[in-house]
Enzyme design. Sequence first.
Site, mmCIF file in Angstrom:
data_model
loop_
_atom_site.group_PDB
_atom_site.id
_atom_site.type_symbol
_atom_site.label_atom_id
_atom_site.label_comp_id
_atom_site.label_asym_id
_atom_site.label_seq_id
_atom_site.Cartn_x
_atom_site.Cartn_y
_atom_site.Cartn_z
ATOM 1 N N LYS A 28 0.844 -1.206 0.000
ATOM 2 C CA LYS A 28 0.000 0.000 0.000
ATOM 3 C C LYS A 28 0.872 1.245 0.000
ATOM 4 C CE LYS A 28 -3.751 -2.391 2.367
ATOM 5 N NZ LYS A 28 -4.388 -2.721 3.647
ATOM 6 N N GLN A 63 -4.588 -1.689 9.942
ATOM 7 C CA GLN A 63 -4.419 -2.983 9.281
ATOM 8 C C GLN A 63 -4.938 -4.112 10.177
ATOM 9 O OE1 GLN A 63 -3.178 -3.435 6.093
ATOM 10 N NE2 GLN A 63 -3.635 -5.609 6.312
ATOM 11 N N ASP A 111 -11.055 3.035 4.225
ATOM 12 C CA ASP A 111 -11.414 1.617 4.138
ATOM 13 C C ASP A 111 -12.935 1.435 4.121
ATOM 14 O OD1 ASP A 111 -9.483 -0.313 3.821
ATOM 15 O OD2 ASP A 111 -8.924 -0.399 5.943
#
Length: 302
Positions: free
Chosen positions: A52, A96, A119
């Site tokens: 990422k 994460q 997200d």
Amino acid sequence: MARIIDGTAVARSIREEVAAQVAQLRAEGTVPGLAVVLVGNDGASEVYVRGKARACEAAGMHSRVLQLPAETSADELLGTIDGLNADPDIHGILVQLPLPPHLNSKTFLERVAPHKDVDGFHPMNVGRAFVGDPNGFVPATPEGIMELLRRERIDTHGRHVVIVGRSLIVSKPLASLLMAPGPNATVTLCHRHTVDLAQHTRMADILVVAVGKPGLITADMVKEGAAVFDVGVTRVEDPTSPRGYVIKGDVDFDAVAAKTSAITPVPGGVGPMTIAMLLRNTVTAARRAHESARRRPAAAVR
Ligand code: NAP
């Protein structure tokens, strides 16, 4: 034989579009920034996070990885998220997953400011996606599948989409996007308790499988001419591979491809789209922050 959908190529063109939007924002004085918070030393998570960060930099964005020790307390993690929520250089924040067992992910996902939740996991954004409000963020993987459907010109209108899996990360948001006015699909969600899974999958014009069980979907479970999207990602040991493992999807690819009209491979199908859509969400967050700063009265900005 099916058309093999090249997710890597589609993702590359989206990343180019994102890079152009980043260049425009930079010219206007805003550098989009993404922060990723990683707790502990999970090997797979470290690989994802590095990927990422690299993708951000390649698109001209600023990225910051905060790697915290596995024994980080809930208060310390909340403090880190609060700091990023208040940081004007950071427009998108990812926590994460998975977190170590002593940290309940729900608490931390809900702490991320909704306008930085690229997200799309905050309940505010889950709700916005469900009611069709475009001011939130949709999780990257379902948004990536929608983009593949659009760019590959696979019509969803009035067609029956069967999704295997009911997770909040992939399947439920995808169902709500597909059934909305516009895509207008008829959607069936299946899960572990579904009786006679094959009876449902065989009715699909478009079949999406997001389970994590290699080989779950065999050729006899798929209708002739269906389009198949394989979201599953599982590491399977393979001593003949240089890394000692290979990545497998949920679909028995060769046999299923022989009877479908289009299919995504694993790797190289849905996976690359996820990072591309995450970058797009981050640039959207930066554009919104930039516009809202411009609208603020000069006295308040100082
Ligand atoms: P998840 O939260 O573990 O959900 C899996 C779903 O599969 C659950 O709803 C489960 O049903 C269902 N399931 C399990 N066994 C089944 C069976 N035999 N028949 C029917 N349904 C069954 O997983 P997820 O987060 O959605 O991820 C799914 C897969 O996609 C994983 O392999 C993950 O690594 C991969 N993934 C890939 C990407 C990407 O970018 N390519 C992104 C996200 C996830 P119950 O709810 O009844 O337990």
